[in-house]
Write an enzyme that holds these catalytic residues in place. Structure first.
Site, PDB file in Angstrom:
ATOM      1  N   LYS A 180       0.819  -1.212   0.000  1.00 15.47           N
ATOM      2  CA  LYS A 180       0.000   0.000   0.000  1.00 15.47           C
ATOM      3  C   LYS A 180       0.855   1.266   0.000  1.00 15.47           C
ATOM      4  O   LYS A 180       0.449   2.291  -0.546  1.00 15.47           O
ATOM      5  CB  LYS A 180      -0.959   0.003   1.192  1.00 15.47           C
ATOM      6  CG  LYS A 180      -2.069  -1.037   1.093  1.00 15.47           C
ATOM      7  CD  LYS A 180      -3.054  -0.882   2.236  1.00 15.47           C
ATOM      8  CE  LYS A 180      -4.216  -1.849   2.099  1.00 15.47           C
ATOM      9  NZ  LYS A 180      -5.257  -1.641   3.138  1.00 15.47           N
ATOM     10  N   ASN A 230      -4.858   1.757  -1.878  1.00 21.54           N
ATOM     11  CA  ASN A 230      -5.286   0.363  -2.009  1.00 21.54           C
ATOM     12  C   ASN A 230      -5.963   0.093  -3.346  1.00 21.54           C
ATOM     13  O   ASN A 230      -6.557  -0.966  -3.545  1.00 21.54           O
ATOM     14  CB  ASN A 230      -6.155  -0.090  -0.827  1.00 21.54           C
ATOM     15  CG  ASN A 230      -7.522   0.553  -0.807  1.00 21.54           C
ATOM     16  OD1 ASN A 230      -7.771   1.555  -1.479  1.00 21.54           O
ATOM     17  ND2 ASN A 230      -8.418  -0.011  -0.018  1.00 21.54           N
ATOM     18  N   ALA A 236      -4.262   2.825  14.801  1.00 27.65           N
ATOM     19  CA  ALA A 236      -3.808   3.975  14.024  1.00 27.65           C
ATOM     20  C   ALA A 236      -2.890   3.563  12.879  1.00 27.65           C
ATOM     21  O   ALA A 236      -2.083   4.353  12.398  1.00 27.65           O
ATOM     22  CB  ALA A 236      -3.079   4.966  14.936  1.00 27.65           C
TER      23      ALA A 236
END
Length: 270
Positions: A79, A100, A141
């Protein structure tokens, strides 16, 4: 297309979309995309592309040069690593630092975007939750959590608290969001009392022996709970349901994300 119907034949005209990752053996994106592509009348197929991590830089130029490859759905660990190979990425992908999905434009340029947050907002809408003006708690996160955080801020939430086992990562994400303006997220602590939405964006819950990522003793029935783990249920969702919370799982997020990615790639779904 009925579940037992034969898929359309692959021919020389069939356009390719690739699911890029390492590994890809457990990927469910082809199963999610291909029946819906066929039902929408597209002569296109999403195929898994296993590029070992140590061969990525050698493989990617040839992959992007394939004339019948229209786009990529991207998973870990690529990614972030795909970005330098793209001609441009969206603002939200720059915010998150990841993509993505990537699409080839008619002029041959490749552009990237990220849809984890779009999928989360879509899953919330599916159970009647509108983020605007609401207080949100986010567990995790990492890449998916960051995409979700930025999408929820864009959707107009009033407040955001972020926790992560790596507190520095939560602090960094909150700093990036604050730098964009709008709200000032809090990192490192999360009170469940009075919370409108709780989002879980870590792998906890994938294993049978997993519990919940945080103590949810204070979870209230009025809190909507979304767990992005792609299992029919998780310890968090079971506990939330027992408290009377509205819930959604990773499957709902995947379905919303699939539709958004397909449209971005040029193959809108019916």
């Amino acid at each position: 297309m009925p579940a037992d119907a034969l898929p359309p034949a692959i021919s020389g005209k069939t356009r390719l979309l690739g699911f890029l990752g390492d590994p890809v053996i457990h990927a469910r994106s082809p199963q999610n995309f291909n029946p819906r592509l066929a039902a929408s009348g597209h002569d296109a197929a999403l195929v898994p592309l296993h590029v070992p991590s140590d061969r990525f830089e050698a493989a990617i130029p040839g992959l992007l040069a394939l004339a019948n490859l229209d786009g990529l759905v991207v998973t870990m660990p690529y990614k972030e690593r795909l970005i330098p190979w793209l001609d441009s990425i969206s603002e939200r992908a720059r915010d998150v630092g990841a993509v993505n999905a990537a699409r080839r434009l008619p002029d041959g340029r490749w552009i990237g975007d990220i849809f984890d947050g779009v999928g989360l907002v879509g899953a919330a809408a599916g159970i009647g939750f509108v983020p605007q003006g609401k207080s949100v708690g986010l567990i995790g996160a990492g890449g998916a959590g960051a995409a979700i955080a930025f999408a929820l801020v864009e959707a107009g939430i009033a407040s955001l608290s972020v926790v992560d086992r790596d507190e520095a990562r939560a602090v960094a994400l909150c700093g990036r969001i604050a730098a964009k303006g709008g709200i000032m997220p809090e990192a490192g602590s999360l009170s469940l009392r009075g919370l409108d939405l709780l989002v879980h964006a870590t792998p906890v819950g994938m294993a049978e022996s997993d519990g919940t990522a945080i103590d949810i003793a204070d979870l209230e029935s009025g809190t909507v709970v979304i767990d992005i783990v792609t299992k029919p249920t998780t310890p968090l969702l079971l506990a939330a349901a027992r408290r009377g919370c509205r819930t959604a799982g990773g499957g709902a997020m995947v379905q919303a994300q699939t539709a958004a990615i397909a449209a971005f790639l040029g193959y809108p779904l019916r």
